[in-house]
Enzyme design. Structure first.
Site, PDB file in Angstrom:
ATOM      1  N   SER A  97     -56.230  45.786  46.017  1.00 55.32           N
ATOM      2  CA  SER A  97     -57.485  45.904  46.994  1.00 55.32           C
ATOM      3  C   SER A  97     -57.252  45.947  48.500  1.00 55.32           C
ATOM      4  CB  SER A  97     -58.026  45.240  46.736  1.00 55.32           C
ATOM      5  OG  SER A  97     -59.408  44.618  45.533  1.00 55.32           O
ATOM      6  N   LYS A 139     -61.518  40.592  56.610  1.00 58.18           N
ATOM      7  CA  LYS A 139     -62.256  41.774  55.299  1.00 58.18           C
ATOM      8  C   LYS A 139     -63.230  40.638  55.589  1.00 58.18           C
ATOM      9  CE  LYS A 139     -61.837  42.326  50.603  1.00 58.18           C
ATOM     10  NZ  LYS A 139     -60.892  43.236  49.913  1.00 58.18           N
ATOM     11  N   SER A 148     -60.910  46.912  47.266  1.00 59.19           N
ATOM     12  CA  SER A 148     -62.054  47.073  48.115  1.00 59.19           C
ATOM     13  C   SER A 148     -61.855  46.738  49.400  1.00 59.19           C
ATOM     14  CB  SER A 148     -62.611  45.464  47.394  1.00 59.19           C
ATOM     15  OG  SER A 148     -61.837  44.361  47.155  1.00 59.19           O
TER      16      SER A 148
END
Length: 490
Positions: free
Chosen positions: A177, A77, A153
């Site tokens: 997330s 990420k 996310s």
């Protein structure tokens, strides 16, 4: 058959027998990215030249340590700092952060395990969002149907694993997330206990809630990946000095005699009928495996969503104050004085969702409002944690759906922030309590074909029991074997 269909054990055997090379694995990742990335938009940046060079080096070595992660392609990420590789947080504010000077601790651990980093994955800006529509660069699409969101996310991290672009990925989970996108994309996603995995080198959103976690195709892979990154870090004082168990050792012990708690609030109004039925079907599987379950209550979970947004936004407003165009981040070229520079730099570089949370968080921490909002939210958080503590005095795990529904269409909720926030109502209590939880595939919608996720929550630092429960279900079903059909994403 794709190399992505092999288990880790099979890959290591083939590497050892020279039937595969690390270069083959890395090239397979980039070939798949070439095939599907224009549809998925999972990545912000790629690391192709360095990854292939590392693969070539690893091919000269022998994996004599029986390391299951040796040579495995992984994505990160883009809020996890990587030395010499752009790290943006999916924000215009850090779009020029081309050359960080150090690796995050989790990156160092993955390098020690000889994984190969393929690229940096898309996300909601500074990890704020539930759909990966808030990225400054692109919207990631769900591999099961590209008209739908992958969740957020960590949407890029989940979509890349589901789309067979990488074997593993790391995400971060502040209010769900990792688990939300894993549910939407039909993969396995774990949020570890707060304090188990170092956050040093991870761009902070809400420091008392953020946690780095793992996204994989199977539960066993997930246990291997967590084994590599867990542990105390002197660079992160929130990590705890606990003995890290061998997560593989008890993985196959089964669930006979296991006591499961099912909160009535997790199957109440707002949960779609097919999601509720998928949980009941899963509980029947556990009964057949020898476990028992009972309905319980988490009475203070109704306060979780407002509590979360007050605490997380307050901490975000403090953490993001450093991005002002002088100390860090984008600098406006239109400013005429220092105050104007602060205003214009932040106005130009932050997206709407980040601005909304900074303003809300600043309000709740300001004089005259702190007692009414932030202090009360912390008191509610303590009650939510106490609910879990009480249940774990009698039960081994808590189970329920990961999300109230399957994935929604791109653009469907982006203008309705409150509805978007409510989408995380089943994952947020876990972060407030600091306990571990995993989302595993538990079925597919008859209408849309999109995946459901079953959420399994455990006691603090008891990831081993969470993995054992998840593995038993996975072995008794075949939900994890189904794959999206996206331009050859087999």
């Amino acid at each position: 058959m794709s190399v992505f269909d092999y288990t880790l054990k099979e890959i290591q055997e083939k590497l050892h027998n020279k039937e595969l090379t690390v270069t083959d694995l890395v090239q397979a990742s980039y070939d798949q990215i070439d095939r599907v990335e224009d549809k998925l938009k999972s990545f912000i940046s790629l690391n192709k030249e360095a990854a292939l060079e590392k693969a070539k080096q690893l091919d000269q070595e022998t994996n004599e340590t029986n390391n299951p992660l040796f040579g495995i392609p992984i994505g990160l990420k883009d809020n996890i700092v990587t030395k010499g590789i752009k790290t943006t947080g999916a924000s215009k504010m850090l779009s020029n952060f081309d050359d960080p000077l150090y690796d995050a601790t989790v990156v160092e651990k993955l390098n020690e395990a000889n994984t190969v980093m393929i690229g940096k994955l898309n996300m909601d800006e500074f990890a704020m969002g539930s759909s990966t529509e808030n990225s400054a660069f692109s919207t990631t699409h769900n591999p099961w149907n590209i008209d739908y969101v992958p969740g957020g996310s960590s949407g890029g991290s989940a979509a890349a694993v589901a789309g067979r672009e990488v074997f593993f990925s790391l995400g971060s989970d502040t209010g769900g997330s990792i688990r939300g996108p894993s549910s939407y994309c039909g993969v396995v996603g774990l949020k570890p206990t707060y304090g188990l995995v170092s956050r040093f080198g991870v761009i902070a959103f809400a420091s008392s809630l953020d946690q780095v976690g793992t996204i994989t195709k199977t539960v066993e892979d997930n246990a291997h990946l967590l084994q590599a990154i867990a542990g105390h870090d002197p660079m992160d004082q929130t990590t705890v000095k606990v003995e890290i168990p061998d997560y593989q050792a008890t993985l196959k012990d089964g669930v006979k005699g296991m006591k499961i708690a099912v909160p009535k609030e997790y199957l109440a109004e707002g949960i779609s009928d097919e999601v509720r039925q998928s949980v009941m079907d899963a509980l029947k599987v556990y009964e057949d495996l020898g476990a028992t379950w009972e309905e319980v209550s988490l009475p203070h979970s109704k306060y979780a969503v407002p509590t979360y947004y007050i605490i997380s936004s307050g901490e975000a407003s403090a953490n993001l104050a450093r991005f002002d165009g002088i100390r860090y981040g984008h600098r406006s070229e239109k400013a005429t004085n220092m105050i104007d520079l602060f205003k214009k730099s932040r106005s130009e570089a932050f997206g709407p969702e980040v601005k909304r949370r900074i303003m809300f968080g600043t309000l709740t921490q300001s004089a005259g409002y702190y007692e009414d909002y932030y202090k009360k939210a912390q008191q509610a958080r303590r009650l939510i944690k106490a609910d879990f503590d009480k249940i774990f005095e009698e039960y081994d795990v808590v189970m329920g759906p990961t999300t109230p529904t399957t994935a929604f269409k791109i653009g469907e909720k982006i203008e309705d922030a409150l509805t978007m926030y409510a989408n995380d109502l089943l994952t947020i209590p876990v972060n407030l309590a600091g306990v571990p939880a995993i989302s595993i595939p538990s079925g597919y919608s008859k209408d849309t074909g999109l995946p459901f996720g079953l959420q399994i929550i455990g006691k603090h630092f008891d990831e081993a029991t969470v993995f054992r429960a998840a593995y038993a279900f996975e072995q008794a079903t075949d939900h994890h074997k189904k794959r999206p059909d996206l331009g050859g994403a087999k």
